[in-house]
Design a protein around this motif. Sequence first.
Motif, short mmCIF file in Angstrom:
data_model
loop_
_atom_site.label_atom_id
_atom_site.label_comp_id
_atom_site.label_asym_id
_atom_site.label_seq_id
_atom_site.Cartn_x
_atom_site.Cartn_y
_atom_site.Cartn_z
N LEU A 21 0.84 -1.19 0.00
CA LEU A 21 0.00 0.00 0.00
C LEU A 21 0.88 1.24 0.00
O LEU A 21 1.78 1.36 0.84
N ASN A 22 0.64 2.16 -0.90
CA ASN A 22 1.34 3.44 -0.92
C ASN A 22 0.31 4.52 -0.63
O ASN A 22 -0.28 5.10 -1.55
N ILE A 23 0.03 4.74 0.67
CA ILE A 23 -1.05 5.64 1.08
C ILE A 23 -0.58 6.54 2.22
O ILE A 23 0.40 6.24 2.90
N ASP A 24 -1.31 7.61 2.43
CA ASP A 24 -0.97 8.52 3.53
C ASP A 24 -1.63 8.04 4.82
O ASP A 24 -2.41 7.08 4.83
N SER A 25 -1.33 8.71 5.92
CA SER A 25 -1.83 8.26 7.22
C SER A 25 -3.35 8.36 7.33
O SER A 25 -3.98 7.54 8.00
N ALA A 26 -3.96 9.34 6.68
CA ALA A 26 -5.42 9.46 6.71
C ALA A 26 -6.07 8.26 6.03
O ALA A 26 -7.05 7.69 6.54
N LYS A 27 -5.53 7.84 4.89
CA LYS A 27 -6.06 6.66 4.18
C LYS A 27 -5.83 5.39 5.01
O LYS A 27 -6.66 4.49 5.01
N MET A 28 -4.69 5.33 5.69
CA MET A 28 -4.42 4.16 6.53
C MET A 28 -5.43 4.07 7.67
O MET A 28 -5.94 2.98 7.97
N THR A 29 -5.75 5.19 8.29
CA THR A 29 -6.75 5.21 9.35
C THR A 29 -8.10 4.75 8.81
O THR A 29 -8.79 3.93 9.43
N GLU A 30 -8.47 5.25 7.64
CA GLU A 30 -9.72 4.86 6.99
C GLU A 30 -9.74 3.35 6.71
O GLU A 30 -10.75 2.67 6.97
N LEU A 31 -8.64 2.83 6.21
CA LEU A 31 -8.53 1.40 5.91
C LEU A 31 -8.69 0.56 7.18
O LEU A 31 -9.44 -0.42 7.19
N LYS A 32 -8.01 0.94 8.24
CA LYS A 32 -8.10 0.19 9.50
C LYS A 32 -9.53 0.15 10.02
O LYS A 32 -10.01 -0.90 10.48
N ILE A 33 -10.22 1.26 9.94
CA ILE A 33 -11.61 1.32 10.41
C ILE A 33 -12.49 0.36 9.60
O ILE A 33 -13.30 -0.38 10.16
N LYS A 34 -12.31 0.36 8.29
CA LYS A 34 -13.11 -0.54 7.43
C LYS A 34 -12.81 -2.00 7.72
O LYS A 34 -13.73 -2.83 7.79
N LEU A 35 -11.53 -2.33 7.91
CA LEU A 35 -11.16 -3.71 8.18
C LEU A 35 -11.67 -4.18 9.55
O LEU A 35 -12.16 -5.30 9.68
N GLU A 36 -11.56 -3.32 10.55
CA GLU A 36 -12.03 -3.67 11.89
C GLU A 36 -13.53 -3.94 11.91
O GLU A 36 -14.01 -4.76 12.69
#
Length: 97
Positions: free
Chosen positions: A40-55
């Motif tokens: 993944l080549n993403i910024d910290s905001a996208k990473m936070t978004e991804l973690k929320i979706k996965l959780e």
Amino acid sequence: MLYLLTYDIDTESDKGRRLQKVAKICESYGQRVQNSVFELNIDSAKMTELKIKLEAVIDKKIDSIRIYKLGKYMKYDVCTIGKNEIVELSEPGAIIF
């Protein structure tokens, strides 16, 4: 920022539905490099978004997701053996695979 995401999702409890959902979410944020591995080549905001979706999808008692923060310049330290298709990492979302 470059991340490596891996997952191990139980498929017996729901016939693989969670696995399919996790894979689809990950595909929208990065490049699959192996069956359960994404770059993944993403910024910290996208990473936070991804973690929320996965959780929201996984069962935390039996599923596992691991995310490794590799940094900005790890593209120069990637070693592949076998099939090696390269995509320029300068663009967000572009990954070496």
